[in-house]
Design a protein around this motif. Structure first.
Motif, short mmCIF file in Angstrom:
data_model
loop_
_atom_site.label_atom_id
_atom_site.label_comp_id
_atom_site.label_asym_id
_atom_site.label_seq_id
_atom_site.Cartn_x
_atom_site.Cartn_y
_atom_site.Cartn_z
N VAL A 514 0.81 -1.22 0.00
CA VAL A 514 0.00 0.00 0.00
C VAL A 514 0.84 1.27 0.00
CG1 VAL A 514 -2.07 -0.96 1.02
CG2 VAL A 514 -0.21 -0.21 2.49
N ARG A 515 2.14 1.13 -0.29
CA ARG A 515 2.98 2.33 -0.22
C ARG A 515 2.45 3.42 -1.16
NH1 ARG A 515 8.79 1.49 -2.10
NH2 ARG A 515 7.93 2.06 -4.10
N THR A 516 2.18 3.02 -2.40
CA THR A 516 1.69 3.99 -3.37
C THR A 516 0.44 4.68 -2.86
OG1 THR A 516 2.22 2.17 -4.85
CG2 THR A 516 1.46 4.21 -5.85
N ALA A 517 -0.44 3.86 -2.26
CA ALA A 517 -1.71 4.41 -1.79
C ALA A 517 -1.52 5.31 -0.58
CB ALA A 517 -2.67 3.27 -1.47
N ILE A 518 -0.63 4.92 0.33
CA ILE A 518 -0.38 5.76 1.51
C ILE A 518 0.16 7.11 1.07
CG2 ILE A 518 1.05 6.07 3.56
CD1 ILE A 518 0.92 3.13 4.05
N LEU A 519 1.17 7.07 0.19
CA LEU A 519 1.75 8.33 -0.27
C LEU A 519 0.69 9.16 -1.00
CD1 LEU A 519 5.24 7.10 -1.46
CD2 LEU A 519 4.70 8.49 0.52
N GLY A 520 -0.13 8.47 -1.82
CA GLY A 520 -1.19 9.18 -2.53
C GLY A 520 -2.14 9.85 -1.54
N SER A 521 -2.54 9.11 -0.51
CA SER A 521 -3.44 9.67 0.49
C SER A 521 -2.82 10.89 1.15
CB SER A 521 -3.76 8.62 1.57
OG SER A 521 -4.82 7.81 1.14
N LEU A 522 -1.54 10.77 1.54
CA LEU A 522 -0.89 11.89 2.23
C LEU A 522 -0.83 13.11 1.32
CD1 LEU A 522 2.02 10.09 4.12
CD2 LEU A 522 -0.09 11.03 5.05
N TRP A 523 -0.49 12.89 0.07
CA TRP A 523 -0.43 14.00 -0.88
C TRP A 523 -1.79 14.67 -1.04
CZ3 TRP A 523 2.93 17.04 -3.26
CH2 TRP A 523 4.25 16.63 -3.41
N VAL A 524 -2.79 13.83 -1.30
CA VAL A 524 -4.11 14.38 -1.61
C VAL A 524 -4.69 15.10 -0.39
CG1 VAL A 524 -6.46 13.70 -2.15
CG2 VAL A 524 -4.58 12.74 -3.44
N VAL A 525 -4.58 14.46 0.78
CA VAL A 525 -5.10 15.09 1.99
C VAL A 525 -4.31 16.36 2.30
CG1 VAL A 525 -5.35 14.82 4.48
CG2 VAL A 525 -6.05 12.99 2.95
N GLY A 526 -3.00 16.28 2.11
CA GLY A 526 -2.15 17.45 2.36
C GLY A 526 -2.57 18.62 1.50
N ILE A 527 -2.75 18.37 0.21
CA ILE A 527 -3.15 19.46 -0.68
C ILE A 527 -4.55 19.95 -0.33
CG2 ILE A 527 -3.77 19.99 -3.08
CD1 ILE A 527 -1.31 18.62 -3.97
N GLY A 528 -5.42 19.00 0.00
CA GLY A 528 -6.78 19.37 0.38
C GLY A 528 -6.78 20.33 1.57
N LEU A 529 -5.98 20.00 2.58
CA LEU A 529 -5.93 20.85 3.77
C LEU A 529 -5.25 22.17 3.47
CD1 LEU A 529 -5.09 18.33 6.63
CD2 LEU A 529 -7.27 19.40 6.10
N LEU A 530 -4.17 22.09 2.70
CA LEU A 530 -3.41 23.29 2.37
C LEU A 530 -4.27 24.30 1.63
CD1 LEU A 530 -0.54 23.19 3.32
CD2 LEU A 530 0.21 22.94 0.97
N ALA A 531 -5.16 23.78 0.78
CA ALA A 531 -6.01 24.69 0.04
C ALA A 531 -7.27 25.03 0.83
CB ALA A 531 -6.40 24.07 -1.30
N GLY A 532 -7.81 24.04 1.53
CA GLY A 532 -9.08 24.26 2.22
C GLY A 532 -8.93 25.10 3.48
N PHE A 533 -7.82 24.97 4.18
CA PHE A 533 -7.65 25.65 5.46
C PHE A 533 -7.65 27.17 5.33
CE2 PHE A 533 -4.72 27.35 8.72
CZ PHE A 533 -5.47 27.08 9.84
N PRO A 534 -6.74 27.76 4.52
CA PRO A 534 -6.73 29.22 4.47
C PRO A 534 -8.02 29.81 3.93
CG PRO A 534 -5.11 28.30 2.96
CD PRO A 534 -5.68 27.16 3.72
N VAL A 535 -8.57 29.16 2.91
CA VAL A 535 -9.80 29.69 2.32
C VAL A 535 -10.94 29.61 3.33
CG1 VAL A 535 -11.48 29.41 0.47
CG2 VAL A 535 -9.05 29.08 -0.01
N GLY A 536 -11.05 28.45 3.99
CA GLY A 536 -12.14 28.26 4.93
C GLY A 536 -12.04 29.21 6.12
N VAL A 537 -10.85 29.31 6.70
CA VAL A 537 -10.68 30.18 7.86
C VAL A 537 -10.88 31.64 7.46
CG1 VAL A 537 -9.06 30.95 9.62
CG2 VAL A 537 -9.19 28.53 9.04
N GLY A 538 -10.35 31.99 6.28
CA GLY A 538 -10.53 33.36 5.79
C GLY A 538 -12.00 33.71 5.65
N ALA A 539 -12.75 32.78 5.05
CA ALA A 539 -14.18 33.04 4.86
C ALA A 539 -14.89 33.17 6.21
CB ALA A 539 -14.81 31.91 4.04
#
Ligand SMILES: Nc1ncnc2c1ncn2[C@@H]1O[C@H](COP(=O)(O)OP(=O)(O)O)[C@@H](O)[C@H]1O
Ligand SMILES: [Mg+2]
Lengths: 753, 268
Positions: A514-539
């Motif tokens: 599951v290495r590929t999947a773990i890394l994929g999850s970390l990347w996707v969740v990381g980007i999701g939070l990185l984009a969602g956090f500032p926008v959400g808190v700002g709003a």
């Protein structure tokens, strides 16, 4: 509960009673009323307790069923076991080394050689050392010398059993074989001691007698009278056991056995080869090690079922010339060096002279060699084999066509070809359909290991059993498995292993990770939070601190956000597909930055997936941040404004620091939500099978939940089992991320607050 | 109407002055037609029954009412000859020069030191660390809380007792060196001893600051102030100024019958 107490008038009077105090319960009624209320409280307490227990039971059952799936017995079959590849490799290394002075199956010759060579070192049965104590000396290993005690207790690492193999059919067909075996056991201890081997302890001897009884179909060991038997006995195998068997045969004949006994010393491997062949003619194998999986398979293939009888134990001794005055004790590791890669003594131990090592070792067919290599290099895996040897192993074990195809997919070496040719390769790469090997860098060690695993070792789980049945019905399962899958090895298997976590995805479930999947999850969740956090808190800050809530426009926005939190996640997937994958493709594919992955070159990337998840968590983050901001007391804002602070100073210095704990709690919840998301990512276009790690935001992706989903959809049982293991990985990953986030929150919130 | 109170002072300059001030919450007029001017470096007490608009008036002088979206002021407040409700006036500047102490002590959840230093820092105090230390110490001394906190400047402001917290808030207000300090019932949440200490402190502060203090406690007003303004609620529930005079005169010989009834405890 809303029933009026019985002592209260049921019909409400039109006018209030004159004395309102009398409307309360009086006298005993006070206690009764309190008791009723307490009873209610108790009932509710049990209701809540029940709800909690139910939840705990359900969750525990879930957990147990997952665990039940991830461990258990399996019937596993390999083409060639991994250990075999290691043993073969190390053996060839030992035999091909330049300073082998003598390689022989004749221990006597080896002993003689070392006796005459001051720089000699050899591998010998302990018997020869005891017989030649004035010229030879055995080294102790890890401080343990080979003695009867250390061998029987297992403290001496190079001790091994000496066994005789035969089959039930042979014993049934030829009574003289059973007689010889029974006779052998009767005299074994005496002969063993005489020659210098180690006799069996009583428990082992008793066990062997039971085995033999079963083989003979008798209830009591008969007293053997050799003169009553005739017919030939053919024995082949280990040189170590050869001496003992010869001595036993001599006594057997001396007591009047009529037939001929033919004993050859060819090495244990060759002994099994003759034994398992259809018309090999060998009745008994002298074995100085247990039968390997491979040998067992070839025997079973010919309907032969080998049965082992332990007759004694031998300690394999690392022997030097008696004049050698520096080497007395070595570690197992040093023993490995001494017979493989080291060329002179100083390389093994810095304190020893830089003199050449002269080796005296058995041949490739010898059980001694197999045993030594398997013991000394037991911890080695494919990862320890050099790249070149892996290539050789691969080439030797697959067809030429498959080897060429593998090289076309990805080359082994940048500067030369193993199976392909320069011309063919160039022609293909300049032609219409260049293969991936034309652009990809050569394979690395790990991917070559995976290739050898998949195509040479080829592990295949024929059947697996869950943990519960594996524990409670173990014997039954082992018995049926041996019958149904004669060539399989039945053993306990943990599906969730470190290998499972670190291996990339594969089409073979036994090798998938599951290495590929773990890394994929970390990347996707990381980007999701990185984009969602500032926008959400700002709003949230805008809506709470700036927007005028009485304006209709702002209240519409607020209502919309609240509703968006309940929209099914697949809708976000569709939105992500349209906006990120299609419309913004040049950006999300990385094309306009010129960094896109040429093998995908579309918008179905980690970036699109991450942004889609950011959309998904936006309402959650906004709402929870709003709640956190609302909870900051307005007296703090007034104090700040009262000092002449601007709105931004007030927000930055007082509102955010006091709300950050609540805001981050919302982010943690959001993270837990998206780490398990499947549907929107499937819509955005998660890859079905990728084996290469994501290298950045523009890579193709898969995530753990998607992997689990895809595996559970497969018909093979093995995929279901690894899906169970992947679920545990997902839970653990979520757990780790949560702990990390909570730690960050507590630290950060404390520092600002 | 006789709602417009007359006032008499010893003359001298005035720190701030309200002219025909009415304040609305939405369509509800909370106070109406207030005319009041506050003598410099004097303590003026605002008294009156609960809900008559004392706090509302007080908060008008540093435009804190702006924070309530539905509130709106009519009329003029003159500060240095300028109407603070003019469009070109930044409320931040007004609040920086007219400090405020609230009814409930509200220190920041930061260290005691930071509580005092923060206001100075955001208002552009350009001093070294030593200057800032000196400013913090001086403000805390002026607020008569230095001895209580000098050994724990790095502890949270919330770790102090109620009375200490309120004096910390006063130190915080005076650290930015305002001209006027508004106090909205600063001692109402405190025990009698703390109340007394705050009253003493206010007497000290009057040397450097003009002080407007709302109180519902008539003894306090009589004890601690130089001038007193009495407000009452009209039939339309709007507050108005009934009488404004030197404190001893207002308490000894009130001109208005309502004032007399109020100070003798017959209503309110
Ligand atoms: N934020 C507000 N929104 C609406 N009405 C308010 C608000 N604050 C005060 N009021 C009203 O204004 C009137 C005066 O209140 P306030 O100034 O607090 O009186 P006081 O301080 O004299 O007790 C009261 O009727 C009160 O209900
Ligand atoms: Mg008030």
């Amino acid at each position: 509960m809303s029933q009026p107490p019985p002592d209260q008038p049921s019909a409400a009077p039109a006018a209030p009673a004159t004395d309102l105090t009398t409307l309360f319960p009086q006298g005993e009624g006070i206690q009764a009323q309190i008791a009723r209320r307490q009873r209610n409280a108790t009932i509710w307490r049990f209701v809540f307790l029940g709800a909690t227990s139910l939840a705990v039971i359900i969750l525990t059952t879930l957990l147990l069923s997952i665990i039940n799936q991830s461990f258990g017995l399996v019937a596993e079959q390999t083409n060639i076991p991994e250990t075999q590849l290691i043993v073969n490799y190390q053996k060839s290394l030992m035999l091909e080394a330049s300073n082998v002075a003598l390689s022989s199956e004749d221990d006597a010759a080896l002993a003689e050689g070392i006796a005459a060579d001051a720089a000699g070192v050899g591998l010998l049965g302990n018997a020869y050392t005891t017989q030649n104590q004035d010229t030879l000396r055995a080294l102790s290993i890890g401080g343990v010398a080979p003695t009867a005690e250390t061998v029987q207790s297992g403290a001496y690492p190079l001790a091994r059993p000496l066994l005789l193999y035969t089959t039930a059919t042979t014993v049934a067909d030829k009574p003289q074989i059973g007689a010889f075996l029974a006779y052998y056991l009767q005299v074994a201890d005496e002969v063993m001691a005489e020659i210098g081997y180690f006799p069996l302890d009583e428990a082992t001897l008793a066990q062997q007698e039971t085995t033999l009884l079963a083989l003979l179909g008798a209830t009591e060991l008969p007293t053997i009278v050799p003169a009553e038997y005739e017919g030939d006995i053919v024995i082949a195998g280990s040189s170590t056991l050869n001496q003992v068997t010869r001595e036993v045969a001599k006594r057997f004949r001396a007591e009047g056995f009529q037939g001929a006994i033919k004993i050859t010393s060819v090495g244990t491997g060759a002994g099994f080869a003759g034994f398992c062949a259809v018309d090999g003619g060998v009745d008994i194998v002298n074995a100085s090690r247990t039968i390997t999986q491979l040998e067992l398979e070839s025997c079973r293939a010919n309907a032969l079922n080998p049965v082992a009888t332990v007759v004694g134990a031998d300690a394999l001794a690392v022997v030097v010339n008696a004049q050698n005055d520096f080497a007395t004790d070595i570690t197992l590791e040093q023993a490995g060096l001494l017979f493989s890669s080291a060329v002179n003594w100083a390389e093994v131990d810095a304190g020893w002279p830089a003199e050449a090592i002269n080796r005296y070792i058995p041949t490739t067919d010898s059980g001694t060699m197999d045993f030594f290599v398997a013991t000394v290099f037991a911890a080695q895996t494919l990862a320890d084999l050099p790249y070149d040897s892996l290539v050789t192993v691969f080439q030797a074990n697959v067809s030429a066509g498959r080897c060429r195809a593998a090289e076309a997919e990805q080359r082994f070496y940048a500067d030369r070809f193993v199976c392909d040719t320069e011309e063919a390769f160039t022609a293909r790469c300049e032609g219409e359909n260049p293969t991936t090997g034309c652009t990809l860098a050569p394979r690395d060690h790990a991917s070559l290991e995976a290739l050898v695993q998949a195509e040479v070792i080829q592990p295949e789980v024929l059947q697996a059993w869950f943990l519960a049945e594996s524990i409670f019905r173990r014997d039954e399962i082992v018995a049926t498995a041996l019958e149904e899958y004669p060539s399989a090895d039945v053993h306990f298997r943990r599906w969730l292993t470190w290998d499972f976590i670190t291996r990339p995805q594969s089409a073979t479930p036994e090798l998938a990770g599951v290495r590929t999947a773990i890394l994929g999850s970390l990347w996707v969740v990381g980007i999701g939070l990185l984009a969602g956090f500032p926008v959400g808190v700002g709003a949230a800050i805008y809506l709470e601190e700036y927007a005028n809530k009485r304006k209709r426009f702002n209240s519409i926005i607020q209502t919309n956000i609240n509703n968006l939190a309940g929209v099914p996640s697949i809708i976000y997937g569709l939105l992500g597909l349209t906006v990120f994958v299609r419309v913004l493709e040049p950006i999300t594919s990385g094309a306009i930055f010129g960094v896109g992955d040429p093998t995908t070159a579309n918008g179905r990337t980690i970036l699109s997936a991450g942004l889609t998840l950011a959309l998904l968590i936006l309402p959650v983050i906004i709402i929870s941040s709003q709640e956190a901001i609302k909870a900051v007391p307005s007296s703090l804002r007034e104090a700040s404004f009262g000092l002449g602070a601007t709105r931004w100073q007030t927000i930055w210095n007082h509102v955010i620091p006091n709300a950050i704990g609540g805001i981050l709690t919302g982010v943690i919840l959001a993270m837990s939500r998206i780490i398990g998301e499947t549907a929107p990512l499937v819509v955005v276009g998660a890859a079905t099978l990728i084996t290469s790690d994501p290298s950045g935001p523009f890579s193709k992706f898969t995530t753990l939940p998607i992997q689990i989903y895809q595996w559970t959809a497969r018909p093979q049982q093995t995929f279901l089992l690894i899906a169970g293991a992947a679920i545990i990985v997902l839970i653990i990953l979520l757990f780790i991320l949560n702990i990390f986030a909570i730690y960050l929150r507590n630290r950060y919130a404390r520092r600002i607050g | 109407m006789s709602n417009v109170a007359t006032y008499s002072t010893n003359g001298g300059p005035y720190a701030i002055e309200a002219q025909d001030l009415s304040i609305y919450y939405g369509s509800f007029r909370a106070v109406k037609n207030i005319n009041l001017r506050f003598p410099t470096h004097k303590i003026t007490a605002l008294i009156g029954p609960s809900g008559c608009g004392k706090s509302t008036v007080l908060r008008a002088f540093n435009r804190m009412n702006d924070l309530i979206p539905i509130s709106r002021a009519e009329g003029v407040i003159l500060f240095h000859g300028k109407n603070i409700y003019d469009h070109d006036v930044d409320p931040v500047e007004i609040r920086r020069r007219v400090g405020m102490v609230f009814q409930k002590p509200n220190p920041f959840p930061k260290t005691i030191y930071e509580n005092v230093a923060w206001g100075a820092r955001i208002n552009g105090f350009k001093g070294s660390k030593t200057d800032m230390d000196a400013l913090v110490e001086e403000s805390l001394r002026d607020a008569a809380v230095w001895d209580d906190v000098k050994d724990k400047l790095n502890q949270s402001g919330l770790s102090l007792s109620g009375g200490q917290q309120q004096r910390l808030c006063i130190a915080r207000a005076i650290a930015t060196r305002p001209e006027i300090i508004l106090m909205d019932e600063p001692a109402s949440a405190l025990d009698p001893i703390s109340t007394l200490r705050i009253e003493e402190l206010i007497q000290e502060l009057k040397k450097n600051y003009t002080i407007l203090i709302v109180t519902h406690n008539m003894q306090q007003a009589a004890r601690a102030s130089d001038y007193t303004a009495f407000f009452n609620m009209d039939a339309d529930r709007a507050g108005y100024l009934v009488e404004y005079n030197q404190t001893d005169e207002l308490f000894t010989s009130p001109k208005n019958e309502m004032t007399e009834q109020y100070i003798t405890g017959r209503f309110g």
